[in-house]
Write a protein that holds these residues in place. Structure first.
Motif, PDB file in Angstrom:
ATOM      1  N   LYS A  83     -10.579  21.472  65.867  1.00 13.19           N
ATOM      2  CA  LYS A  83      -9.826  21.607  64.622  1.00 13.19           C
ATOM      3  C   LYS A  83      -8.392  21.116  64.777  1.00 13.19           C
ATOM      4  N   ILE A  84      -7.982  20.241  63.872  1.00 15.26           N
ATOM      5  CA  ILE A  84      -6.605  19.739  63.887  1.00 15.26           C
ATOM      6  C   ILE A  84      -5.970  20.084  62.553  1.00 15.26           C
ATOM      7  N   GLU A  85      -4.837  20.795  62.583  1.00 12.97           N
ATOM      8  CA  GLU A  85      -4.165  21.168  61.339  1.00 12.97           C
ATOM      9  C   GLU A  85      -3.408  19.981  60.757  1.00 12.97           C
ATOM     10  N   LEU A  86      -3.476  19.841  59.442  1.00 13.54           N
ATOM     11  CA  LEU A  86      -2.706  18.797  58.770  1.00 13.54           C
ATOM     12  C   LEU A  86      -1.599  19.453  57.947  1.00 13.54           C
ATOM     13  N   THR A  87      -0.454  18.782  57.840  1.00 12.26           N
ATOM     14  CA  THR A  87       0.594  19.317  56.969  1.00 12.26           C
ATOM     15  C   THR A  87       0.193  19.037  55.517  1.00 12.26           C
ATOM     16  N   ILE A  88       0.918  19.619  54.574  1.00 10.27           N
ATOM     17  CA  ILE A  88       0.628  19.430  53.147  1.00 10.27           C
ATOM     18  C   ILE A  88       0.544  17.939  52.814  1.00 10.27           C
ATOM     19  N   LEU A  89       1.535  17.194  53.298  1.00 17.28           N
ATOM     20  CA  LEU A  89       1.614  15.785  52.930  1.00 17.28           C
ATOM     21  C   LEU A  89       0.539  14.955  53.627  1.00 17.28           C
ATOM     22  N   GLU A  90       0.305  15.230  54.902  1.00 21.47           N
ATOM     23  CA  GLU A  90      -0.751  14.504  55.615  1.00 21.47           C
ATOM     24  C   GLU A  90      -2.097  14.745  54.926  1.00 21.47           C
ATOM     25  N   ASN A  91      -2.292  15.976  54.493  1.00 16.00           N
ATOM     26  CA  ASN A  91      -3.525  16.365  53.819  1.00 16.00           C
ATOM     27  C   ASN A  91      -3.726  15.537  52.551  1.00 16.00           C
TER      28      ASN A  91
END
Length: 230
Positions: A152-160
């Motif tokens: 699992k890799i978390e994305l920031t709001i903008l990357e998402n």
């Protein structure tokens, strides 16, 4: 619209709070108001509103702290952060503390209402499992996760947002302006360098060799293209 949809409005500017509350009530929402972080946390955890509109700058506690606290106590509905134009939104997303989205003040009321209507519709109609698969990866936009080789890799709001837009427009050349409009919204005061920086970060999460990207390719002088053929 279902009258029982509750929105917690946390804003210390009384005039703005009054205007937003009045407009949302006229749209059929039930509005709960708070002017500081402590009251906000009490109301949110007691009433469990569908959406929290949360001011970034609050007396006593910052909006980020309120958001962190309610997330830790298990509140997982939408939190939309209201942030003034001069405040650094990059800084906000860096804290990754569970904001679902944000809107920049001063905002147009119609834009705010459209955003909320859209979110509510999305929340009511969509299963939490919306996902997009490509290569050895799966993007889950609702939880801001990229699953790569079961990691699992978390994305920031903008990357998402950027990745979601690319995945919905695979193999299509997307110019920078279109992408900035999609990601930051109509009144975005963003330069292309900021966008490019987010692309670089996203590549590090997606590509096996970010310097020579296989998926997120640059189209010189125009923008980008997400290349993927099943």
């Amino acid at each position: 619209m279902n009258k029982e949809i509750k929105i917690a409005l946390v804003e210390d500017d009384e005039n703005l709070r009054f205007l937003v509350a009045e407009r949302l009530e006229s749209e059929g929402y039930k509005v709960l108001e708070a002017s500081n972080g402590d009251d906000a946390e009490d109301i949110i955890l007691k009433e469990l509103p569908e959406i929290v509109l949360l001011d970034w700058m609050l007396p006593g506690k910052q909006g980020s702290e309120v958001c962190t606290n309610i997330r830790e106590k298990g509140f997982d509905n939408l939190v939309i952060m209201m942030t003034a134009k001069g405040q650094d939104v990059d800084k906000i997303e860096a804290y990754n503390f569970g904001v679902s989205d944000y809107i920049i003040k001063p905002f147009n009321m119609d834009v705010l209402v459209a955003m909320i209507d859209n979110k509510i519709k999305f929340a009511l109609n969509s299963e939490k499992t919306e996902s997009y698969r490509f290569a050895n990866m799966e993007h889950q936009p609702n939880t801001h996760l990229l699953i790569k080789d079961s990691r699992k890799i978390e994305l920031t709001i903008l990357e998402n947002r950027i990745l979601l837009y690319f995945l919905k427009n695979k193999n299509k050349v997307i110019n920078r302006e279109e992408l900035m409009m999609e990601v930051w919204g109509y009144n975005a005061d963003v330069n292309t360098r900021t966008l490019d920086m987010h692309i670089v970060r996203l590549r590090k999460k997606i590509e096996s060799n970010p310097d020579s990207p296989q998926y997120l390719q640059t189209v010189r002088g125009i923008g980008y293209k997400f290349v993927y053929n099943q």
